[in-house]
Design a protein around this motif. Sequence first.
Motif, PDB file in Angstrom:
ATOM      1  N   PRO A  23       0.693  -1.132  -0.129  1.00  0.00           N
ATOM      2  CA  PRO A  23      -0.094  -0.019  -0.265  1.00  0.00           C
ATOM      3  C   PRO A  23       0.804   1.319  -0.081  1.00  0.00           C
ATOM      4  CG  PRO A  23      -0.024  -1.011   2.064  1.00  0.00           C
ATOM      5  CD  PRO A  23       0.573  -1.851   1.275  1.00  0.00           C
ATOM      6  N   GLY A  29      -2.265  -0.883  -3.681  1.00  0.00           N
ATOM      7  CA  GLY A  29      -3.000  -0.858  -2.235  1.00  0.00           C
ATOM      8  C   GLY A  29      -3.308  -2.087  -1.867  1.00  0.00           C
ATOM      9  N   THR A  30      -3.843  -2.284  -0.819  1.00  0.00           N
ATOM     10  CA  THR A  30      -4.552  -3.748  -0.362  1.00  0.00           C
ATOM     11  C   THR A  30      -6.193  -3.556  -0.389  1.00  0.00           C
ATOM     12  OG1 THR A  30      -2.360  -4.079   0.803  1.00  0.00           O
ATOM     13  CG2 THR A  30      -4.318  -5.639   1.468  1.00  0.00           C
ATOM     14  N   GLY A 120      -5.411   2.732  -0.867  1.00  0.00           N
ATOM     15  CA  GLY A 120      -4.889   1.668   0.018  1.00  0.00           C
ATOM     16  C   GLY A 120      -4.190   1.930   1.261  1.00  0.00           C
ATOM     17  N   HIS A 124      -5.719   0.726   4.835  1.00  0.00           N
ATOM     18  CA  HIS A 124      -4.781  -0.064   5.602  1.00  0.00           C
ATOM     19  C   HIS A 124      -4.478   0.293   6.999  1.00  0.00           C
ATOM     20  CE1 HIS A 124      -1.412  -2.936   6.235  1.00  0.00           C
ATOM     21  NE2 HIS A 124      -0.466  -1.763   6.617  1.00  0.00           N
ATOM     22  N   TRP A 146      -9.574  -0.722  -7.792  1.00  0.00           N
ATOM     23  CA  TRP A 146     -10.437  -0.646  -6.569  1.00  0.00           C
ATOM     24  C   TRP A 146     -11.910  -0.961  -6.890  1.00  0.00           C
ATOM     25  CZ3 TRP A 146     -14.060   3.015  -4.921  1.00  0.00           C
ATOM     26  CH2 TRP A 146     -14.291   2.793  -3.520  1.00  0.00           C
TER      27      TRP A 146
END
Length: 250
Positions: A23, A29-30, A120, A124, A146
Amino acid sequence: MLLEAHVLGRCQGLPIAWYLSDPTKSGAGTFDRDVSHPCAVASYDAEGVGAAIDWCCEHMEDGDTLTVWTSLESNLQNCSELEQLVSRHSNVEHVTGRGGGFIRGNGPVLMAWPDMADIGKLVHYGGHRIRALCVIAWNEDEIGPWVTAVRPSILGDGSAWEELTPELGMLLLEAARQAALATASPRPVCVTGMDSDFVKYAEMDAPCWLEAEPMAEPGRVRVGAHQHNREIFSAVVTLTAPPAHPSRTA
């Protein structure tokens, strides 16, 4: 979308789970496909911004704070509706990505014009405080992965997302996996890691070409996907030889 590669030809996607990796890296990003909070994406026009504000207010509970995020403090001046929202309500807080973007109170978050890395980082580090997340888009290419991953509610003008395909990100990851494995053929190897970067939003109705090239570091292959002569996705794939079977003794 036609996926082809110089080393493997046409390939098909498999229903695998996918995540964007680090991220803190640009364009990454996660994102979990099964996020616990509701999400929405809004168009950057009067209808979209108004709908985004209403959507966030609908998801507020007693004692909540509505957090408005922009990359820079001065960005808030670009939208009078958001500027008035922050200045006129004591339970609305403005945070900036430049200042860390930390969420100090529980409640919905309205992100104005973020990119993939911004979303992200926020999720996070502040995910436990986010009751609902709404993103105002400024460039659909920047946040396409996303939207593909979390399938948010569409607010305002949703024409940019009419042909959204939820399996697209997974398709690119599977194509990268197969392309990397093809570079090692006929040696038996398996994929043990992948660091991926969704740079641009992929189109379903345009050819997508993959190139796989072994890196200087043994066991690492870089895969790039291109549409319209620009890179939309890249991945560094780690390949590892399977453990040798122990020899049988009499």
